[in-house]
Design a protein around this motif. Sequence first.
Motif, PDB file in Angstrom:
ATOM      1  N   ARG A 191     -24.330  -0.860  15.283  1.00  0.00           N
ATOM      2  CA  ARG A 191     -23.758  -1.437  13.915  1.00  0.00           C
ATOM      3  C   ARG A 191     -23.085  -0.552  12.990  1.00  0.00           C
ATOM      4  NH1 ARG A 191     -28.666  -4.255  13.972  1.00  0.00           N
ATOM      5  NH2 ARG A 191     -29.657  -2.895  12.420  1.00  0.00           N
ATOM      6  N   LYS A 192     -23.581   0.657  12.781  1.00  0.00           N
ATOM      7  CA  LYS A 192     -23.037   1.642  12.093  1.00  0.00           C
ATOM      8  C   LYS A 192     -21.429   1.929  12.600  1.00  0.00           C
ATOM      9  CE  LYS A 192     -26.779   4.005   9.856  1.00  0.00           C
ATOM     10  NZ  LYS A 192     -27.721   4.973   9.725  1.00  0.00           N
ATOM     11  N   GLU A 193     -21.561   2.158  13.989  1.00  0.00           N
ATOM     12  CA  GLU A 193     -20.064   2.551  14.554  1.00  0.00           C
ATOM     13  C   GLU A 193     -19.197   1.315  14.282  1.00  0.00           C
ATOM     14  OE1 GLU A 193     -19.562   5.268  15.867  1.00  0.00           O
ATOM     15  OE2 GLU A 193     -17.708   4.868  16.996  1.00  0.00           O
ATOM     16  N   ALA A 194     -19.590  -0.106  14.360  1.00  0.00           N
ATOM     17  CA  ALA A 194     -18.673  -0.904  14.201  1.00  0.00           C
ATOM     18  C   ALA A 194     -18.253  -1.235  12.652  1.00  0.00           C
ATOM     19  CB  ALA A 194     -19.473  -2.304  14.392  1.00  0.00           C
ATOM     20  N   LYS A 195     -19.387  -0.910  11.840  1.00  0.00           N
ATOM     21  CA  LYS A 195     -18.916  -0.716  10.409  1.00  0.00           C
ATOM     22  C   LYS A 195     -17.961   0.490  10.157  1.00  0.00           C
ATOM     23  CE  LYS A 195     -21.915  -1.852   7.391  1.00  0.00           C
ATOM     24  NZ  LYS A 195     -23.210  -1.739   6.538  1.00  0.00           N
ATOM     25  N   ARG A 196     -18.017   1.571  10.655  1.00  0.00           N
ATOM     26  CA  ARG A 196     -17.264   2.561  10.588  1.00  0.00           C
ATOM     27  C   ARG A 196     -15.903   2.316  10.914  1.00  0.00           C
ATOM     28  NH1 ARG A 196     -15.502   7.316  12.770  1.00  0.00           N
ATOM     29  NH2 ARG A 196     -15.880   6.787  14.965  1.00  0.00           N
ATOM     30  N   MET A 197     -15.953   1.625  12.224  1.00  0.00           N
ATOM     31  CA  MET A 197     -14.507   1.294  12.676  1.00  0.00           C
ATOM     32  C   MET A 197     -13.683   0.355  11.747  1.00  0.00           C
ATOM     33  SD  MET A 197     -14.131   2.487  15.943  1.00  0.00           S
ATOM     34  CE  MET A 197     -13.400   1.619  17.071  1.00  0.00           C
ATOM     35  N   ALA A 198     -14.607  -0.497  11.484  1.00  0.00           N
ATOM     36  CA  ALA A 198     -13.869  -1.666  10.449  1.00  0.00           C
ATOM     37  C   ALA A 198     -13.392  -1.069   9.301  1.00  0.00           C
ATOM     38  CB  ALA A 198     -15.048  -2.884   9.938  1.00  0.00           C
ATOM     39  N   LEU A 199     -14.278  -0.028   8.681  1.00  0.00           N
ATOM     40  CA  LEU A 199     -13.864   0.674   7.626  1.00  0.00           C
ATOM     41  C   LEU A 199     -12.699   1.537   7.807  1.00  0.00           C
ATOM     42  CD1 LEU A 199     -17.050   2.046   5.662  1.00  0.00           C
ATOM     43  CD2 LEU A 199     -15.178   0.377   5.028  1.00  0.00           C
ATOM     44  N   MET A 200     -12.569   2.002   8.860  1.00  0.00           N
ATOM     45  CA  MET A 200     -11.542   2.934   9.344  1.00  0.00           C
ATOM     46  C   MET A 200     -10.031   2.039   9.315  1.00  0.00           C
ATOM     47  SD  MET A 200     -12.504   5.399  12.347  1.00  0.00           S
ATOM     48  CE  MET A 200     -10.874   6.043  12.325  1.00  0.00           C
ATOM     49  N   ASP A 201     -10.253   0.785   9.882  1.00  0.00           N
ATOM     50  CA  ASP A 201      -9.109  -0.166   9.974  1.00  0.00           C
ATOM     51  C   ASP A 201      -8.802  -0.561   8.424  1.00  0.00           C
ATOM     52  OD1 ASP A 201      -9.138  -0.043  12.708  1.00  0.00           O
ATOM     53  OD2 ASP A 201     -10.384  -1.886  12.757  1.00  0.00           O
ATOM     54  N   VAL A 202      -9.739  -0.996   7.764  1.00  0.00           N
ATOM     55  CA  VAL A 202      -9.440  -1.316   6.329  1.00  0.00           C
ATOM     56  C   VAL A 202      -8.543   0.073   5.584  1.00  0.00           C
ATOM     57  CG1 VAL A 202     -10.198  -1.560   3.935  1.00  0.00           C
ATOM     58  CG2 VAL A 202     -11.288  -2.668   6.131  1.00  0.00           C
ATOM     59  N   VAL A 203      -8.977   1.102   5.812  1.00  0.00           N
ATOM     60  CA  VAL A 203      -8.500   2.195   5.013  1.00  0.00           C
ATOM     61  C   VAL A 203      -7.021   2.515   5.800  1.00  0.00           C
ATOM     62  CG1 VAL A 203      -8.421   4.894   4.932  1.00  0.00           C
ATOM     63  CG2 VAL A 203     -10.650   3.531   4.742  1.00  0.00           C
ATOM     64  N   ALA A 204      -7.014   2.135   7.007  1.00  0.00           N
ATOM     65  CA  ALA A 204      -5.538   2.508   7.680  1.00  0.00           C
ATOM     66  C   ALA A 204      -4.585   1.447   6.962  1.00  0.00           C
ATOM     67  CB  ALA A 204      -5.603   2.301   9.080  1.00  0.00           C
ATOM     68  N   SER A 205      -5.178   0.252   6.827  1.00  0.00           N
ATOM     69  CA  SER A 205      -4.308  -0.923   6.396  1.00  0.00           C
ATOM     70  C   SER A 205      -3.907  -0.611   5.112  1.00  0.00           C
ATOM     71  CB  SER A 205      -5.162  -2.127   6.555  1.00  0.00           C
ATOM     72  OG  SER A 205      -4.350  -3.322   5.859  1.00  0.00           O
ATOM     73  N   ALA A 206      -4.785  -0.245   4.017  1.00  0.00           N
ATOM     74  CA  ALA A 206      -4.689   0.234   2.741  1.00  0.00           C
ATOM     75  C   ALA A 206      -3.470   1.231   2.533  1.00  0.00           C
ATOM     76  CB  ALA A 206      -5.798   0.468   2.011  1.00  0.00           C
ATOM     77  N   LYS A 207      -3.587   2.376   3.519  1.00  0.00           N
ATOM     78  CA  LYS A 207      -2.669   3.272   3.560  1.00  0.00           C
ATOM     79  C   LYS A 207      -1.479   2.917   3.802  1.00  0.00           C
ATOM     80  CE  LYS A 207      -5.537   7.324   4.552  1.00  0.00           C
ATOM     81  NZ  LYS A 207      -5.557   8.280   5.631  1.00  0.00           N
ATOM     82  N   ALA A 208      -1.338   1.998   4.785  1.00  0.00           N
ATOM     83  CA  ALA A 208      -0.018   1.454   5.193  1.00  0.00           C
ATOM     84  C   ALA A 208       0.649   0.604   4.018  1.00  0.00           C
ATOM     85  CB  ALA A 208      -0.128   0.341   6.438  1.00  0.00           C
ATOM     86  N   ARG A 209      -0.193  -0.188   3.316  1.00  0.00           N
ATOM     87  CA  ARG A 209       0.270  -0.994   2.175  1.00  0.00           C
ATOM     88  C   ARG A 209       0.612  -0.038   1.078  1.00  0.00           C
ATOM     89  NH1 ARG A 209       2.314  -5.566   0.665  1.00  0.00           N
ATOM     90  NH2 ARG A 209       1.694  -6.172  -1.500  1.00  0.00           N
ATOM     91  N   VAL A 210      -0.073   1.028   0.837  1.00  0.00           N
ATOM     92  CA  VAL A 210       0.407   1.976  -0.190  1.00  0.00           C
ATOM     93  C   VAL A 210       1.996   2.488  -0.155  1.00  0.00           C
ATOM     94  CG1 VAL A 210      -0.121   4.235  -1.187  1.00  0.00           C
ATOM     95  CG2 VAL A 210      -1.875   2.339  -1.019  1.00  0.00           C
ATOM     96  N   GLU A 211       1.782   2.755   1.335  1.00  0.00           N
ATOM     97  CA  GLU A 211       3.085   3.417   1.618  1.00  0.00           C
ATOM     98  C   GLU A 211       4.401   2.249   1.493  1.00  0.00           C
ATOM     99  OE1 GLU A 211       1.800   6.716   5.029  1.00  0.00           O
ATOM    100  OE2 GLU A 211       3.018   5.213   5.691  1.00  0.00           O
TER     101      GLU A 211
ATOM    102  N   ASP B 185     -39.015   0.439  22.709  1.00  0.00           N
ATOM    103  CA  ASP B 185     -38.747  -0.531  21.496  1.00  0.00           C
ATOM    104  C   ASP B 185     -37.870   0.382  20.376  1.00  0.00           C
ATOM    105  OD1 ASP B 185     -39.743  -2.561  22.746  1.00  0.00           O
ATOM    106  OD2 ASP B 185     -41.569  -2.583  21.656  1.00  0.00           O
ATOM    107  N   ASP B 186     -38.308   1.642  20.007  1.00  0.00           N
ATOM    108  CA  ASP B 186     -37.710   2.297  18.837  1.00  0.00           C
ATOM    109  C   ASP B 186     -36.129   2.738  19.219  1.00  0.00           C
ATOM    110  OD1 ASP B 186     -40.054   2.306  17.418  1.00  0.00           O
ATOM    111  OD2 ASP B 186     -40.721   4.149  17.751  1.00  0.00           O
ATOM    112  N   PHE B 187     -36.178   3.148  20.589  1.00  0.00           N
ATOM    113  CA  PHE B 187     -34.815   3.692  21.179  1.00  0.00           C
ATOM    114  C   PHE B 187     -33.941   2.599  21.015  1.00  0.00           C
ATOM    115  CE2 PHE B 187     -31.897   4.011  24.529  1.00  0.00           C
ATOM    116  CZ  PHE B 187     -31.220   5.058  24.319  1.00  0.00           C
ATOM    117  N   VAL B 188     -34.290   1.193  21.357  1.00  0.00           N
ATOM    118  CA  VAL B 188     -33.481  -0.044  21.077  1.00  0.00           C
ATOM    119  C   VAL B 188     -33.060  -0.367  19.966  1.00  0.00           C
ATOM    120  CG1 VAL B 188     -33.330  -2.486  21.747  1.00  0.00           C
ATOM    121  CG2 VAL B 188     -34.195  -0.932  23.417  1.00  0.00           C
ATOM    122  N   LYS B 189     -34.041  -0.395  18.867  1.00  0.00           N
ATOM    123  CA  LYS B 189     -33.700  -0.537  17.630  1.00  0.00           C
ATOM    124  C   LYS B 189     -32.589   0.453  17.181  1.00  0.00           C
ATOM    125  CE  LYS B 189     -38.069  -2.583  16.293  1.00  0.00           C
ATOM    126  NZ  LYS B 189     -39.209  -2.257  15.472  1.00  0.00           N
ATOM    127  N   ALA B 190     -32.933   1.677  17.442  1.00  0.00           N
ATOM    128  CA  ALA B 190     -31.956   2.867  16.995  1.00  0.00           C
ATOM    129  C   ALA B 190     -30.711   2.757  17.481  1.00  0.00           C
ATOM    130  CB  ALA B 190     -32.515   4.351  17.367  1.00  0.00           C
TER     131      ALA B 190
END
Lengths: 257, 59
Positions: free
Chosen positions: A69-89, A58-63
Amino acid sequence: MESPISIRDTEIPLQMQNIIDASTASYIKSLHSLRATAQETARFQLDEVKAKLRETEDDFVKALAVKTRKEAKRMALMDVVASAKARVEDLSASIRDHRTKKQEYAAFISLALAASKGKLNESIERKDETQVISWYNRVLGFQVKGGRGVKFTFKNININNPDEEYFLLFHETDTYSWNLVVTTDEHEESAFNSASAPVLSMSSVRRDFLGKENEHQAEPTEGNKQFKKQNVHRRLKSSVLSPGSASSVCQSPRLKV
Amino acid sequence: MVLSMYASVTNIVPNLDEHSKISGYIVEKDKDAVEKFEYDTSKMTALDICNGIWKIISE
């Protein structure tokens, strides 16, 4: 009588057999008891281990879920950052473009203004005064004459007869007249037509002229005169609205001025 | 004196260098601006050119 040794020999094995039997029974009994205990203990421990494993799973599944979720969030953040960088450029490029254009326009305006001013001075200095005045007379149909007052004459007002002249007199006594001079014999008919037909252009010209009244107040004349703007407006209005008035004005002796 | 009267009333400084066209500058003193105008005499009548210039003056 039997020998004692023979009796002991017979007795001793019997005793030993008894002992052995007792021991064996005791051993077997102990063995059974021990097996039961071992089995019980093993079963208990197995259950414990199974429960532990389930918890761990159970602990393993939760972990794993958290990690996902963290990975997905990280990916989303990376997308946002990339988008923001492109916008800035993009914005930086846009700012550079605008700055470049601004500099170009500023340079162009400076050049144009300098050229225009240069041309103004050149034009004024080079040409003869008579020639320039002739230009105003010919192109604008506008003439200024000084005398006992100032006379402004306009042409190109009546589209049917562009050579008809309308003039405005400013006398040294602050009086004025708005008059019509015709070059044909049918002056009454012309007066009527011109008074009604080109009303708009007449109003336009007079409005232009009156709008410039303050311009020439500073011009030196025979003493500075304060032109009465109210009277000029009132007089002009009545002159426009009444063809009869224009017709009667044609008979005025002031035409001989 | 008379020339300055013309320039003052009309706010126009003519360009006499071109003979095939009527052109010059309209000066707006309060705005410190100069606007160039140009008319082709082969495409417009003298009357239309005259009215066009006066219209610009009044704007």
